[in-house]
Write an enzyme that holds these catalytic residues in place. Structure first.
Site, short mmCIF file in Angstrom:
data_model
loop_
_atom_site.label_atom_id
_atom_site.label_comp_id
_atom_site.label_asym_id
_atom_site.label_seq_id
_atom_site.Cartn_x
_atom_site.Cartn_y
_atom_site.Cartn_z
N ASP A 174 -2.98 7.32 -0.33
CA ASP A 174 -1.55 7.23 -0.28
C ASP A 174 -0.89 6.85 -0.62
OD1 ASP A 174 -0.62 5.80 1.49
OD2 ASP A 174 -0.43 3.55 0.91
N HIS A 181 11.79 2.04 0.59
CA HIS A 181 10.54 1.06 0.93
C HIS A 181 10.53 1.34 -1.02
CE1 HIS A 181 7.38 -0.27 0.63
NE2 HIS A 181 6.77 -0.21 0.14
N GLU A 230 1.59 -2.15 6.20
CA GLU A 230 3.28 -1.03 5.82
C GLU A 230 3.53 -0.14 6.56
OE1 GLU A 230 1.86 0.08 1.46
OE2 GLU A 230 2.73 -1.07 0.61
N GLU A 271 3.27 3.74 7.89
CA GLU A 271 2.87 4.24 7.27
C GLU A 271 2.54 5.81 8.61
OE1 GLU A 271 1.58 4.78 4.11
OE2 GLU A 271 1.40 2.48 3.17
N ASP A 281 -0.92 0.35 6.34
CA ASP A 281 -2.18 -0.10 4.72
C ASP A 281 -1.36 -1.78 4.88
OD1 ASP A 281 -3.00 0.22 2.53
OD2 ASP A 281 -0.91 0.84 1.45
N ARG A 313 -0.44 -8.89 -1.07
CA ARG A 313 0.82 -9.20 -1.97
C ARG A 313 0.73 -9.49 -3.28
NH1 ARG A 313 2.22 -4.31 -0.91
NH2 ARG A 313 4.46 -4.19 1.90
N GLN A 361 -2.12 -7.76 -5.00
CA GLN A 361 -1.69 -6.61 -5.52
C GLN A 361 -0.42 -6.87 -7.27
OE1 GLN A 361 0.69 -5.00 -2.54
NE2 GLN A 361 1.19 -3.10 -4.35
N LYS A 377 -5.82 -3.31 -1.63
CA LYS A 377 -5.36 -2.33 -0.33
C LYS A 377 -6.66 -2.25 -0.08
CE LYS A 377 -0.87 -0.90 -1.79
NZ LYS A 377 0.41 -1.40 -0.61
N THR A 422 -7.67 -0.50 6.16
CA THR A 422 -6.86 -0.05 6.64
C THR A 422 -6.55 0.51 8.08
OG1 THR A 422 -6.41 1.18 4.69
CG2 THR A 422 -5.07 2.45 6.19
N GLU A 430 10.05 -6.87 2.31
CA GLU A 430 10.74 -6.00 2.21
C GLU A 430 11.74 -7.04 3.02
OE1 GLU A 430 9.49 -1.77 3.00
OE2 GLU A 430 11.64 -1.25 2.55
CA CA Z 1 0.97 1.98 1.49
#
Ligand code: CA
Length: 442
Positions: free
Chosen positions: A139, A146, A211, A213, A245, A249, A252, A265, A269, A386
């Protein structure tokens, strides 16, 4: 006309498959490959056309392929498409041209049309599968807005770390937990610690995020120790998909130093199940936007004039949410963000060249994530971290509900659509996951 464009991009052609006529996602000019099952048969390869799936195995049995197209069709009819992805581009392109001829209105398709009843399955009654045995999942972090937004929230000045504009930053993620769209996503348990907490606790993630992506499917690989030069990197990419993904948080933030994301993570996915080929995407190539003044020129192994001229893509992206309440009220999904693949700071070829420059070997069926593809402004921010500023502000939904992160029962939907005047617009198909409650801790 670019040498990449051919009769399979002719917007004036239509399919004899009724649902494919001007289909917003899978018109005749798309022809993505995937693996499906009907319930009656084992998984096997097929091609999306309108609201149907074209059954490659039955088409082979009907004698509709010969020569190079037959060789490629056999590989594309398999339960996993690694063999197809490993074929050289010429064979894959031959199959695309034959499929176009078989599915377009006209003389070439008379034979296929005769077999219509056995060749087509209603997509809505089929199950889609991850289309390859994925050996490795890398990834990247190439969505610069971002990356910048994360730096701002972490009060870094300047927001981007010094390596960002030199190195296509990435981490090696987990291939085993990649699932096809529609697979429920279980909220992970783990060690959580928010900034305002002094010690970690174990339990369900409270800050579960998505996320937005792009997924990149690797085709032919390279031998260990033999880097792929950037001028040849495009030959090693077979197609694209959408990729979510999922990110916890609060897990993380606690675990990632110093080695990067791990359990935050690796629990899941989600990918859209169709491989939209680089051939289908040829009309939507564009020049990589010039780097802002003051940014360093990429090092020579990451620089290729042809890649700069046509290595970027104009593909619109969306992230939408549909809560349990919205479903119960029959409301449509609420759009959280609208972005575009053109916001990538690094091209796909630069990712391939960088990944292999030290000798790492890629294999057919490996997948890359692009990194979260946020647009410069809030309307295109591709994650709740975000949109809600790490939970500090409420995101208001059309239903009157609010979110800071995902709640159980939420559907999160990613979509992509490529449009250009003079060409048939093509889509990727949904990349959807519903959040289900965490396993109870005994
Ligand atoms: Ca990612």
């Amino acid at each position: 006309m670019s040498r990449e464009l051919d009769e399979t991009h002719d917007v004036s052609r239509q399919s004899w498959v009724a649902s494919a006529k001007s289909h917003p996602v899978f018109p005749l000019q798309n022809l993505p490959f995937g693996v499906f099952s009907t319930g009656a048969d084992d998984p096997r390869g097929g091609v999306a056309i309108g609201d149907e799936i074209f059954d490659l195995k039955r088409a082979i049995e009907a004698g509709l392929f010969a020569g190079p197209a037959l060789e490629a069709a056999k590989a594309a009819a398999a339960p996993t498409l690694n063999g197809f992805m490993g074929l050289r581009k010429g064979l894959r392109a031959a199959l695309r041209k034959r499929l176009f001829a078989l599915l377009a209105e006209g003389e070439d398709s008379v034979e296929a049309h005769a077999f219509e009843a056995t060749l087509l399955h209603r997509a809505a009654s089929c199950t889609m599968h991850v289309p390859a045995t994925i050996g490795s999942f890398t990834d990247f972090f190439a969505g610069i807005h971002h990356a910048y937004n994360g730096g701002v929230r972490n009060k870094r000045n300047p927001p981007l770390l010094p390596n960002y504009k030199y190195v296509p930053v990435a981490y090696h993620s987990r291939a085993s937990s990649i699932h096809a769209s529609g697979t429920p996503v279980r909220r992970p348990n783990g060690q959580r610690k928010r900034a305002d907490e002094s010690a970690p606790t174990f339990g369900p993630s409270r800050n579960l995020d998505f996320e937005l992506e792009l997924g990149v499917w690797i085709g032919p690989g390279n031998a260990p120790g033999e880097p792929i030069g950037i001028s040849r990197a495009g030959e090693h990419v077979v197609g694209l998909c959408m990729l979510n993904d999922w990110s916890a948080r609060d897990i993380q933030a606690w675990e990632y130093q110093p080695l990067g994301p791990f359990l935050s993570k690796n629990f899941g996915t989600t990918i859209s199940p169709w491989i939209v080929t680089m051939e289908a995407l040829a009309p939507f190539r564009r020049a990589q936007p010039p780097r802002p003044e003051g940014d360093p020129t990429p090092l020579p192994y990451l620089w290729d004039e042809a890649d700069q001229e046509s290595g970027a893509f104009d593909i619109g992206l969306e992230a939408l949410i549909r809560t349990k309440t919205m479903r119960e009220k029959g409301m449509p999904a609420h759009r959280l963000s609208a972005s575009n693949v053109k916001h990538l700071y690094w091209t796909i070829s630069q990712m391939v060249a960088h990944h292999t420059c030290g000798g790492c070997n890629l294999q057919p069926g490996d997948i890359f994530g692009s990194g979260t593809l946020s647009a410069p402004d809030r309307s295109g921010w591709g994650s709740f971290s975000e949109l809600s500023e790490d939970g500090r502000t409420l995101v208001e939904l059309a239903s009157g509900e609010t979110r800071t992160f995902l709640q159980d029962g939420d559907d999160l939907i990613l979509r992509a659509r490529a449009e250009r005047e003079g060409y048939a617009a093509i889509g990727f198909g949904d990349c959807t996951g519903r959040i289900v409650p965490a396993v109870e801790i005994g």
